[in-house]
Design a protein around this motif. Structure first.
Motif, mmCIF file in Angstrom:
data_model
loop_
_atom_site.group_PDB
_atom_site.id
_atom_site.type_symbol
_atom_site.label_atom_id
_atom_site.label_comp_id
_atom_site.label_asym_id
_atom_site.label_seq_id
_atom_site.Cartn_x
_atom_site.Cartn_y
_atom_site.Cartn_z
ATOM 1 N N ALA A 89 0.806 -1.221 0.000
ATOM 2 C CA ALA A 89 0.000 0.000 0.000
ATOM 3 C C ALA A 89 0.837 1.268 0.000
ATOM 4 O O ALA A 89 0.297 2.346 -0.259
ATOM 5 N N ASP A 95 3.406 -3.075 6.580
ATOM 6 C CA ASP A 95 3.222 -3.165 5.136
ATOM 7 C C ASP A 95 4.506 -3.647 4.462
ATOM 8 O O ASP A 95 5.217 -2.892 3.805
ATOM 9 N N TRP A 152 -4.032 -0.454 9.223
ATOM 10 C CA TRP A 152 -3.423 0.382 8.178
ATOM 11 C C TRP A 152 -4.319 1.548 7.824
ATOM 12 O O TRP A 152 -3.852 2.674 7.662
#
Length: 246
Positions: A42, A107, A184
């Motif tokens: 991401a 991530d 997130w």
């Protein structure tokens, strides 16, 4: 969020995260010293090289590249770009990460061989470091070398099959991180998205001939790293805490 100014919760400009990275100088089985190949799903990430030399190897749907690094070099890459740092000598980097340092807070998926990517539990078993302090180094290097095996296989598969060779790895990476996505999203909302909205509000006010936000201006500071020498994927990290870590 963390307190950087007197009584003020804030984030770095643009909602980025930073850390000082001293790239591993321990030789891998392929004869190169450096870090662990991995991908972010991401977040984008950038490097500003402070000292030393080396290279960053990258693999994405456009193919494999190796980009030289030396003091003053600035490079960055999009999510989906598998990357591996190679230390040619004394390589130190200021890493710039989107979403308040999310690449170091979840991530990231290492390029392990497929049998270690079957599910999240299997993946975590293969990637969790053991020991404390310097005692973590052997497990960090074992994790790196395992990821290098998978990286070499992905490169060979790409040479044979092109971008389709990355599809199974990407799919496995998505399965592994899905349980983290709520955290997130909160980090993004409280950091980069909030700051972008504040800029929009400031522009609206300026267009109306007003500037109330100027009355609350102040200096912010992170006095020192919150962690020194942490074993990361690519090397030893001096970490600056710029927000809540999931």
């Amino acid at each position: 969020m963390c307190e950087y100014g007197p009584g003020t919760a804030t984030a770095l400009p643009g909602g980025i995260g930073i850390s000082l990275l001293k790239v591993y100088d321990i030789e891998a089985p392929d004869g190169l010293a450096g870090g662990t190949p991995h991908v972010h799903l991401a977040c984008s990430e950038g490097y500003y090289v402070i000292a030393g030399s080396g290279a960053v190897q990258t693999l994405n749907p456009k193919g494999f590249t190796e980009t030289p690094l030396q003091a003053g070099t600035v490079v960055w890459f999009d999510p989906g770009t598998i990357h591996r740092l190679v230390n040619g000598g004394g390589l130190q980097i200021l890493t710039l990460m989107s979403n308040s340092g999310l690449p170091e807070a979840g991530d990231a998926v290492l390029t392990l061989p497929p049998e270690h990517l079957a599910d999240r539990e299997t993946y975590l078993k293969a990637t969790t470091l053991t020991g404390e302090g310097e005692a973590r180094t052997p497990s960090a290097m074992a994790r790196r070398d395992l990821a290098l095996q998978g990286f070499a296989s992905l490169r060979a598969a790409y040479d044979a099959d092109g971008p389709a060779a990355l599809e199974a790895f990407y799919e496995a990476a998505v399965r592994i991180v899905r349980p983290q996505l709520g955290d997130w999203r909160r980090r993004w909302e409280q950091g980069a998205r909030r700051l972008a909205d504040e800029t929009g509000a400031a522009l609206d006010a300026l267009e109306a001939g007003k500037a109330p936000h100027l009355q609350t201006a102040e200096l912010h500071q992170i006095p020192a790293p919150t962690e020194l020498g942490r074993h990361g994927m690519c090397g030893r990290l001096d970490v600056y805490d710029v927000g809540d870590r999931p």
